[in-house]
Structures are given as C-alpha cells and as structure tokens.
Design an enzyme around this catalytic site. Structure first.
Site, PDB file in Angstrom:
ATOM      1  N   CYS A   1       3.360   8.328   1.291  1.00 44.72           N
ATOM      2  CA  CYS A   1       3.818   7.364   2.283  1.00 44.72           C
ATOM      3  C   CYS A   1       4.016   6.039   1.543  1.00 44.72           C
ATOM      4  O   CYS A   1       3.065   5.503   0.966  1.00 44.72           O
ATOM      5  CB  CYS A   1       2.748   7.230   3.360  1.00 44.72           C
TER       6      CYS A   1
ATOM      7  N   SER B   1      10.615   6.050   9.240  1.00 45.20           N
ATOM      8  CA  SER B   1      10.077   5.623  10.528  1.00 45.20           C
ATOM      9  C   SER B   1      10.552   4.219  10.868  1.00 45.20           C
ATOM     10  O   SER B   1      10.486   3.305  10.043  1.00 45.20           O
ATOM     11  CB  SER B   1       8.543   5.641  10.445  1.00 45.20           C
TER      12      SER B   1
ATOM     13  N   GLU C   1       9.498  -2.625   7.733  1.00 49.57           N
ATOM     14  CA  GLU C   1      10.432  -1.935   8.611  1.00 49.57           C
ATOM     15  C   GLU C   1      11.646  -1.530   7.758  1.00 49.57           C
ATOM     16  O   GLU C   1      12.438  -2.380   7.350  1.00 49.57           O
ATOM     17  CB  GLU C   1      10.844  -2.886   9.758  1.00 49.57           C
TER      18      GLU C   1
ATOM     19  N   ASN D   1      -5.523   3.332  15.304  1.00 50.53           N
ATOM     20  CA  ASN D   1      -6.532   2.856  14.361  1.00 50.53           C
ATOM     21  C   ASN D   1      -6.850   1.429  14.761  1.00 50.53           C
ATOM     22  O   ASN D   1      -5.955   0.587  14.726  1.00 50.53           O
ATOM     23  CB  ASN D   1      -5.927   2.772  12.949  1.00 50.53           C
TER      24      ASN D   1
ATOM     25  N   CYS E   1       4.476  -6.075  15.654  1.00 48.92           N
ATOM     26  CA  CYS E   1       3.815  -5.135  16.576  1.00 48.92           C
ATOM     27  C   CYS E   1       2.335  -5.506  16.694  1.00 48.92           C
ATOM     28  O   CYS E   1       1.667  -5.737  15.680  1.00 48.92           O
ATOM     29  CB  CYS E   1       3.975  -3.693  16.084  1.00 48.92           C
TER      30      CYS E   1
ATOM     31  N   SER F   1       9.189   4.835  16.435  1.00 47.84           N
ATOM     32  CA  SER F   1       7.913   4.368  16.982  1.00 47.84           C
ATOM     33  C   SER F   1       8.146   3.899  18.404  1.00 47.84           C
ATOM     34  O   SER F   1       8.666   2.809  18.626  1.00 47.84           O
ATOM     35  CB  SER F   1       7.370   3.226  16.123  1.00 47.84           C
ATOM     36  N   LEU F   2       7.783   4.722  19.352  1.00 48.12           N
ATOM     37  CA  LEU F   2       8.078   4.415  20.758  1.00 48.12           C
ATOM     38  C   LEU F   2       6.868   3.727  21.408  1.00 48.12           C
ATOM     39  O   LEU F   2       6.971   2.603  21.885  1.00 48.12           O
ATOM     40  CB  LEU F   2       8.460   5.717  21.475  1.00 48.12           C
ATOM     41  N   HIS F   3       5.746   4.418  21.439  1.00 39.60           N
ATOM     42  CA  HIS F   3       4.455   3.863  21.854  1.00 39.60           C
ATOM     43  C   HIS F   3       4.302   3.473  23.326  1.00 39.60           C
ATOM     44  O   HIS F   3       3.181   3.205  23.774  1.00 39.60           O
ATOM     45  CB  HIS F   3       4.042   2.655  20.989  1.00 39.60           C
TER      46      HIS F   3
ATOM     47  N   CYS G   1       5.665  -7.603   6.881  1.00 35.39           N
ATOM     48  CA  CYS G   1       6.635  -7.159   7.890  1.00 35.39           C
ATOM     49  C   CYS G   1       6.826  -8.273   8.910  1.00 35.39           C
ATOM     50  O   CYS G   1       5.891  -9.015   9.210  1.00 35.39           O
ATOM     51  CB  CYS G   1       6.093  -5.909   8.584  1.00 35.39           C
TER      52      CYS G   1
ATOM     53  N   GLU H   1       0.829  -1.208   0.000  1.00 34.28           N
ATOM     54  CA  GLU H   1       0.000   0.000   0.000  1.00 34.28           C
ATOM     55  C   GLU H   1       0.858   1.251   0.000  1.00 34.28           C
ATOM     56  O   GLU H   1       1.950   1.260   0.578  1.00 34.28           O
ATOM     57  CB  GLU H   1      -0.863   0.022   1.268  1.00 34.28           C
TER      58      GLU H   1
HETATM   59  N1  SAH Z   1       8.092  -0.227  10.705  1.00 35.09           N
HETATM   60  C1  SAH Z   1       8.150   1.190  10.810  1.00 35.09           C
HETATM   61  C2  SAH Z   1       7.323   1.944   9.786  1.00 35.09           C
HETATM   62  C3  SAH Z   1       5.960   1.428   9.458  1.00 35.09           C
HETATM   63  S1  SAH Z   1       4.683   1.662  10.624  1.00 35.09           S
HETATM   64  C4  SAH Z   1       7.822   1.627  12.227  1.00 35.09           C
HETATM   65  O1  SAH Z   1       7.510   0.788  13.052  1.00 35.09           O
HETATM   66  O2  SAH Z   1       7.934   2.799  12.526  1.00 35.09           O
HETATM   67  C5  SAH Z   1       4.362   3.387  10.595  1.00 35.09           C
HETATM   68  C6  SAH Z   1       3.792   3.926  11.897  1.00 35.09           C
HETATM   69  O3  SAH Z   1       2.417   3.546  12.066  1.00 35.09           O
HETATM   70  C7  SAH Z   1       4.529   3.413  13.119  1.00 35.09           C
HETATM   71  O4  SAH Z   1       4.705   4.459  14.047  1.00 35.09           O
HETATM   72  C8  SAH Z   1       3.562   2.374  13.635  1.00 35.09           C
HETATM   73  O5  SAH Z   1       3.822   2.062  14.958  1.00 35.09           O
HETATM   74  C9  SAH Z   1       2.230   3.041  13.381  1.00 35.09           C
HETATM   75  N2  SAH Z   1       1.079   2.150  13.391  1.00 35.09           N
HETATM   76  C10 SAH Z   1       0.991   0.869  12.984  1.00 35.09           C
HETATM   77  N3  SAH Z   1      -0.241   0.385  13.174  1.00 35.09           N
HETATM   78  C11 SAH Z   1      -0.975   1.377  13.706  1.00 35.09           C
HETATM   79  C12 SAH Z   1      -2.336   1.482  14.137  1.00 35.09           C
HETATM   80  N4  SAH Z   1      -3.182   0.449  14.056  1.00 35.09           N
HETATM   81  N5  SAH Z   1      -2.738   2.666  14.631  1.00 35.09           N
HETATM   82  C13 SAH Z   1      -1.890   3.725  14.698  1.00 35.09           C
HETATM   83  N6  SAH Z   1      -0.604   3.678  14.327  1.00 35.09           N
HETATM   84  C14 SAH Z   1      -0.146   2.512  13.836  1.00 35.09           C
END
Ligand code: SAH
Length: 342
Positions: A104, A190, A159, A289, A115, A213-215, A111, A91
């Site tokens: 994007c 990212s 990634e 999301n 996550c 991507s810390l989260h 992947c 996508e």
């Molecule tokens: N692998 C990389 C880039 C792809 S994901 C990374 O982890 O950064 C791009 C961003 O979208 C990342 O910050 C990821 O954590 C976030 N992301 C993935 N799924 C998501 C979701 N369901 N809701 C919100 N953000 C999401």
C-alpha cells in the site's frame, strides 16, 4: 537536480541522445533503475564511469530512506516510514497474502481532502509525490524484503486523483514490461470521489480496480465526514461510478468505514443498498481505526455483522476487511503525524 526515476524510457532516450550518448544506453539505465532497482549510479556496472558521474551531476534516483520499520509478529505485515530527499515523509505498508505480497503506497506527502476520521490529512498536504517517488516506495520495500511484490494499492497517504498526472505516469511505468510489469488487474486505486477525474481515469484503460471511499449513504452525513462531498455530492459520484463500470467493465469496490452510532444503523444499510442497486460493485466494510483527537469509535461486532449480512441479503457482495498487522497498527498516517510532531 532531476528525479531520473520519473522519466519514461522514451524520455530517457531523448535525454541520453542530448548528452551525446547512444540511444541503447537509455534502455540499460532504465533497466538498472526499474528492474534491478539500484539505488545509485555507481551500481550500474555496464555504464562507464564518466557517464555515471555525468548523470550524478544532474540526476538522482528517488528511492526513499527507511526512517522507521515496524514488523508485525502476528502476520509479517511491515509498516515503513519513508523519507524523501527533501525531508518529506510518507508511510507504506507491505502485506502478505496467499496470492502474493501487496504494498500500500502513498501518493502525496499529507493530504488536503480533510476527511474527519483520517490521520493523513490533519497536517494538510506538503506536496505531491512524483511518479518516481511512488515507484520508489515499492522498489525500496522490495529491496528490503528481498521478495517480489506482486500487487499494489494506492491507498496510503494522499488522494491519488488530486495528483492525477503523476499517478497516471506511475501506472504506466509500474505496468511496463521494462519495469516491474505489474498488471492493472493487480492494482487498486482508492479515491474519496473527485468526480471529473473518475471520468478521465475510465478512458485510460488501465484495467485496475477502483475503490471509492463512500462511508455514508446521505449527502448530509457524508458532507459532515468528507468535505469533498460538498463539491461532488453522492448523486454526481454515483453517475461517475456507473459510467466507470460501463466504460471499463470493471466492478467498483466501495469502502465503507463503520463508525459506532454514526453510519452503522439498519436504516443506513438500506439507504446504501438503494444507492448501489444494480451496480457492478462490492462493498468493503472497514471497522474505523480511531485516531488521536477524534471522537469516532469502532462499531460493535454485532452491528458490523448485521450491516454486512443486510447488504448481502440484497444481493450485493460485502466483506469486512481483515485486519493485518494489528500489533503494529497505528491508523494510516499516524506514524508520520507522530514523527512530524517529534
Ligand atoms: N484518498 C484516498 C486514498 C487514501 S485513504 C481515499 O480517500 O480513498 C485509504 C482508505 O482508508 C480510504 O477508504 C479512507 O477513507 C480510509 N481511512 C482513512 N482513515 C481511516 C480510519 N481512521 N479508519 C478506517 N479507514 C480509514
């Protein structure tokens, strides 16, 4: 068959010389592929038919096919489902901002990072994309929309630092003045935090914005959401980030997906601020999301605002990501997932 769009100009020159052709042909062909964005050798009108045929026997131009295209009626955001020569699908999302058009793009088909909240990883990784295939997403979208794309974010499926060589090749080619000439300042990458590769990237002087991507602010929580944290825990990640800002002088954007009751409390905001204290950075808050088969829900509006204002009160800039393409929004990776399950 070889993907000719992944070859640098000097590699293309060597290839043409090997074929008994003049070196200047390489520049013409490179310009057809990376400036005129042609999709076939037959469009290269200043290249004789014999050479076009010869090239077509061993090489292909890797622009993907459009399998699905969703256009937002609200803001013109376009979501593409693309397919490559071997049937793999990814996508890409085209977004319109005041400062220009941003795309994007994906760096892998699927992947392997696992996550918990992400749809792109549910089926694992099919394969890495080549540099030409990452470029091809931009070229195809630009041909389709007929306007110049000025910004690129490597934030689609995959990634990027798990496909390091191809991504570095892509970064060199997309910023090349013989190609789209998009400067590093208009590119974001990212990562979920592959620590050794963050160090390597910092040495390459691309001037791009690194998003991390810390989260979650603690190892226990982050490991439960993102398996990569077991290999590279937060302290190692923060060391790499500090080193990145020091070497490059560029600030890091920390992505923090807000999930109701999981990572959105005041205590967690405090912990996040102590982690980031004194760092050249920005925090980008993303309401999660929700995806199929996941129990994660978006945080309440008030908790999002409280989280943001707490961070700002500690002197760290923080924004909540504006949602584009709400009406066509399937969380990243869902379009492919649906299509693979079809
Ligand atoms: N692998 C990389 C880039 C792809 S994901 C990374 O982890 O950064 C791009 C961003 O979208 C990342 O910050 C990821 O954590 C976030 N992301 C993935 N799924 C998501 C979701 N369901 N809701 C919100 N953000 C999401």
């Amino acid at each position: 068959m070889t993907d000719i769009s992944s070859l640098s100009l000097s590699e293309l020159e060597a290839t043409l010389l090997d074929m008994g052709e003049k070196k200047f042909r390489a520049k013409q062909i490179y310009s057809w592929i990376h400036k005129s964005l042609v999709e076939s050798f037959d469009e290269m009108t200043n290249i004789n038919k014999d050479l076009r045929n010869k090239l077509g026997e061993s090489y292909y131009i890797s622009q993907p096919k459009i399998i699905k295209k969703l256009v937002s009626k609200i803001d013109g955001t376009v979501k593409y489902l693309f397919e490559f020569f071997d049937g793999n699908r990814v996508e890409s999302v085209l977004m319109r901002y005041k400062y220009g058009i941003s795309i994007c793009v994906s760096t892998q088909a699927g992947c392997n990072m696992g996550c918990k909240f992400c749809a792109s990883t549910k089926l694992g990784k099919a394969r890495d994309l080549t540099a030409g295939e990452i470029l091809g997403q931009i070229y195809k979208a630009q041909n389709d929309c007929g306007e110049r794309i000025s910004h690129v974010v490597l934030m689609g499926m995959g990634e990027p630092l798990d496909n390091f060589e191809n991504v570095v090749r892509f970064l060199n080619m997309v910023s090349d003045s013989d190609g789209l000439n998009i400067s590093g300042r208009n590119i974001s990458l990212s990562t979920c935090g592959i620590v050794p590769k963050i160090f390597e990237l910092s040495e390459l002087d691309f001037k791009l914005t690194l998003s991390v991507s810390l989260h979650a602010p603690t190892d226990e929580l982050r490991s439960s959401m993102m398996p990569i944290n077991k290999k590279y825990p937060i302290s190692a990640l923060m060391d790499a980030c500090r080193s990145y800002t020091k070497t490059t002088g560029r600030r890091i954007s920390f992505e923090y997906t807000l999930i109701k009751g999981v990572n959105d409390s005041k205590e967690q905001a405090e912990k996040l601020c102590s982690l980031l204290k004194g760092m050249l950075c920005h925090v980008n808050l993303i309401p999660v999301n929700s995806i199929k088969d996941s129990e994660y829900e978006k945080s309440e509006k008030q908790s999002i605002e409280a989280f943001r204002s707490y961070i700002e009160s500690k002197g760290i800039s923080a924004t909540v990501r504006r949602k584009l393409g709400d009406d066509i929004n399937a969380a990243c990776g869902q379009l492919r997932r649906e299509s693979v399950n079809e």
